[in-house]
Scaffold this motif. Structure first.
Motif, short mmCIF file in Angstrom:
data_model
loop_
_atom_site.label_atom_id
_atom_site.label_comp_id
_atom_site.label_asym_id
_atom_site.label_seq_id
_atom_site.Cartn_x
_atom_site.Cartn_y
_atom_site.Cartn_z
N ALA A 34 86.05 25.78 9.80
CA ALA A 34 85.08 24.75 9.41
C ALA A 34 83.76 25.39 8.96
O ALA A 34 83.12 24.92 8.00
CB ALA A 34 84.82 23.81 10.59
N THR A 35 83.35 26.47 9.62
CA THR A 35 82.13 27.17 9.24
C THR A 35 82.24 27.73 7.84
O THR A 35 81.31 27.63 7.02
CB THR A 35 81.83 28.30 10.25
N VAL A 36 83.39 28.34 7.52
CA VAL A 36 83.59 28.92 6.19
C VAL A 36 83.64 27.83 5.13
O VAL A 36 83.09 28.00 4.03
CB VAL A 36 84.87 29.78 6.17
N GLU A 37 84.27 26.72 5.44
CA GLU A 37 84.31 25.61 4.48
C GLU A 37 82.91 25.11 4.15
O GLU A 37 82.58 24.84 2.99
CB GLU A 37 85.17 24.48 5.03
N ALA A 38 82.06 24.99 5.18
CA ALA A 38 80.68 24.55 4.95
C ALA A 38 79.90 25.58 4.15
O ALA A 38 79.08 25.23 3.29
CB ALA A 38 80.00 24.29 6.30
N TYR A 39 80.15 26.85 4.40
CA TYR A 39 79.46 27.92 3.69
C TYR A 39 79.89 27.96 2.22
O TYR A 39 79.06 28.17 1.32
CB TYR A 39 79.77 29.26 4.35
N ASN A 40 81.16 27.73 1.96
CA ASN A 40 81.69 27.80 0.58
C ASN A 40 81.39 26.56 -0.24
O ASN A 40 81.53 26.58 -1.47
CB ASN A 40 83.20 28.01 0.62
N ALA A 41 80.99 25.48 0.41
CA ALA A 41 80.76 24.23 -0.31
C ALA A 41 79.57 24.35 -1.25
O ALA A 41 78.65 25.15 -1.04
CB ALA A 41 80.52 23.10 0.69
N GLU A 42 79.57 23.56 -2.30
CA GLU A 42 78.46 23.55 -3.24
C GLU A 42 77.20 22.99 -2.56
O GLU A 42 77.29 22.19 -1.64
CB GLU A 42 78.81 22.71 -4.47
N GLY A 43 76.06 23.44 -3.06
CA GLY A 43 74.81 22.96 -2.52
C GLY A 43 74.12 24.02 -1.69
O GLY A 43 74.61 25.16 -1.57
N PRO A 44 72.96 23.69 -1.10
CA PRO A 44 72.20 24.66 -0.31
C PRO A 44 73.00 25.17 0.88
O PRO A 44 73.81 24.45 1.47
CB PRO A 44 70.97 23.85 0.15
N ASP A 45 72.76 26.42 1.23
CA ASP A 45 73.43 27.01 2.39
C ASP A 45 72.99 26.29 3.66
O ASP A 45 71.80 26.02 3.84
CB ASP A 45 73.10 28.50 2.47
N PRO A 46 73.91 25.97 4.58
CA PRO A 46 73.54 25.27 5.81
C PRO A 46 72.50 25.99 6.65
O PRO A 46 71.74 25.34 7.38
CB PRO A 46 74.88 25.16 6.55
#
Length: 525
Positions: A417-429
């Motif tokens: 889940a962490t990698v999916e959030a990191y790879n998603a478009e938009g600003p880094d979490p």
């Protein structure tokens, strides 16, 4: 014995001959004082072992040569975020305004700098570059508030150039007539009518020549390579202490104007670290055996107040290689720890304070390939060896994120889940600037163990930041009620200063120059 032990007065005594002590001695001598410096060893201390980076900005000649646009306001805005309220706004502003002048002062005393700007983000540049981003200036949250600029001014010299910085300052002090009494330990401050008037010492000045030579050699190798192999340092230091006990002789040195304490921090004193900062045990003590808190203890026995003793800088650098900035740093639960582009001390603090010192850097095959290609060219020799260690012994790999998580003993579902959030478009979490974000998509995936623990292959250097409370105008040591202690001053890591709340590379040496000059001027005038 030195002339002072034979009854002649010295006007100023400086205890500790590192960068802060040398700067204090130079300023005192330039203001007309007769100065004696004492040091348990031959001088240099942690400053000579350091990278020789001085944090400076506001438009230094080196910045202008490199095309770096900086201002006093931008430097102040950034350091205000890092330093917090450890010093007043007035003092921090003065530090920033005086910054270009500080570099000019060092250059007048033959300390060399150069405006060659490092093109990659790194913890310490190779021998091609001497100006770099030495903190979190370009990291998320900082660059939005304060205009970033490269302010790490590395003294020009091969390898870790702290040795060049100290050698030039020591030579300048001696040219001004400063006398140096090595192999001399301060035991107690002398007080008369409520003022500090001298120092009781134990010295090897009259010891047999062979004993002085043995002490010098043992101390040198205890400092380095003993810095990297604590067991060797411990063995050599026991022999140093034995020589001091057998051949040391006591003497009293008098100082008609005052005493400056600049004997370093206390990272080499395990009992003090255990008392004040127990979470920071087990790191690599960045300094010499002389960083044992002796200067701080001298001050407290004279009634001085202390502050920030729980503050320790623990360096968990992820770069070089710069390719590692594209990875994600996670804990055993698979959760992100911090923006990976932050300065190494911020990363180390986050890992120790909130994650038990544990952490893994998740990278993919593309990052590993780029790391291998770039590591040697971006690194000093010791950084390259650490990269080799991490990529060989410190890494596990698998064809999927979940698979590598299971190999490392990390929560696989959360890591995915962490990698999916990191790879998603938009600003880094986590707010990592987009320039450092690299989607992790190319198998095999690797988890690199960057945990903080005793590890000769990937050590975590640490130094203490707190010390004696001093007047921010004069460097005079203050008592428990805020009253000045007559005749007593402190500088460098013996005192609370600019970097005592948060450290970035070069800020300690810059504070040594700033506080050393301040104390030297005040005690002399």
């Amino acid at each position: 014995m030195a002339a002072t032990a034979q009854g002649q007065d010295t006007e100023v005594i400086v205890v500790g001959f590192g960068a802060a002590g040398a700067c204090a001695a130079i300023e005192a001598a330039e203001h007309g004082a007769d100065v004696l410096v004492i040091d348990r060893f031959d001088g240099g201390g942690a400053s000579a072992l350091s990278g020789g980076v001085v944090y400076a900005g506001g438009g230094t000649p080196q910045q202008r040569d490199a095309g770096v646009d900086d201002s006093v306001d931008a430097m102040y805005d950034y350091l205000r975020l890092e330093a917090g309220d450890v010093v007043s706004e007035v003092t921090l502003r003065r530090f920033c305004e005086d910054s270009p002048g500080m570099i000019a002062w060092l250059e007048r005393h033959d300390v060399p700098f150069e405006g060659s700007l490092c093109p990659v983000k790194t913890s310490y540049p190779n021998n091609d570059y001497y100006l770099y981003f030495s903190g979190s200036e370009a990291a998320g949250g900082f660059c939005d508030t304060a205009k970033p600029a490269a302010r790490g001014h590395r003294v020009k010299g091969s390898g870790t150039s702290g040795k060049v910085l100290f050698a030039r300052l020591a030579a300048a002090a001696r040219r001004l007539g400063v006398r140096v009494l090595p192999q001399t330990t301060a035991v107690e401050l002398v007080t008369e009518d409520g003022a500090i008037t001298g120092v009781r010492v134990r010295t090897l000045r009259d010891a047999p020549a062979w004993a002085r030579r043995a002490h010098r050699v043992l101390a040198r190798y205890s400092a380095k390579p003993g810095l990297y192999v604590p067991a060797v340092r411990k063995l050599l230091q026991r022999r140093v202490v034995a020589l001091e006990r057998r051949y040391g002789r006591e003497a009293t040195l008098t100082a008609s104007r005052g005493v400056v304490l600049s004997a370093g921090g206390f990272i080499a004193n395990r009992a003090m670290v255990r008392e004040h900062a127990p979470a920071y045990r087990g790191g690599l003590a960045l300094g010499t055996a002389g960083d044992d808190g002796s200067g701080i203890r001298l001050g407290t026995r004279a009634g001085a107040a202390t502050a920030e003793l729980d503050r320790v800088s623990a360096w968990r650098f992820l770069t070089p290689p710069s390719a590692f900035l594209g990875g994600v740093l996670v804990d055993e639960h698979g959760e992100r720890i911090i923006d990976e582009s932050r300065y190494g001390a911020a990363i180390g603090e986050a890992m120790i304070a909130r994650h038990g010192g544990r952490g893994w850097l998740l990278v993919d095959a593309a990052i590993v390939r780029d790391a291998r290609r770039g590591a040697r060219g971006e690194s000093q020799w010791f950084q390259w060896l650490q990269t080799v260690y991490l990529l060989r012994r410190g890494r596990v790999s698998a064809d999927s994120v979940a698979g590598v998580a299971r190999k490392a003993g990390i929560d696989a579902e959360r890591l995915v889940a962490t990698v999916e959030a990191y790879n998603a478009e938009g600003p880094d979490p986590m707010g990592k600037p987009s320039a450092f974000v690299r989607p992790l998509t190319t198998p095999p995936f690797s988890l690199v163990d960057v945990g903080i623990r005793p590890n000769i292959g990937y050590p975590c250097p640490m130094l203490t930041l707190g010390g004696l409370v001093v007047s921010e105008d004069t460097g005079q040591v203050l008592g428990g009620a805020g009253e000045p202690i007559a005749g007593l001053y402190a500088a460098g890591r013996t005192a609370v200063g600019i970097c005592s709340r948060s450290y970035v590379s070069g800020l300690s040496l810059a504070d040594c120059v700033f506080s050393g000059r301040r104390a030297g001027t005040s005690v002399a005038t």
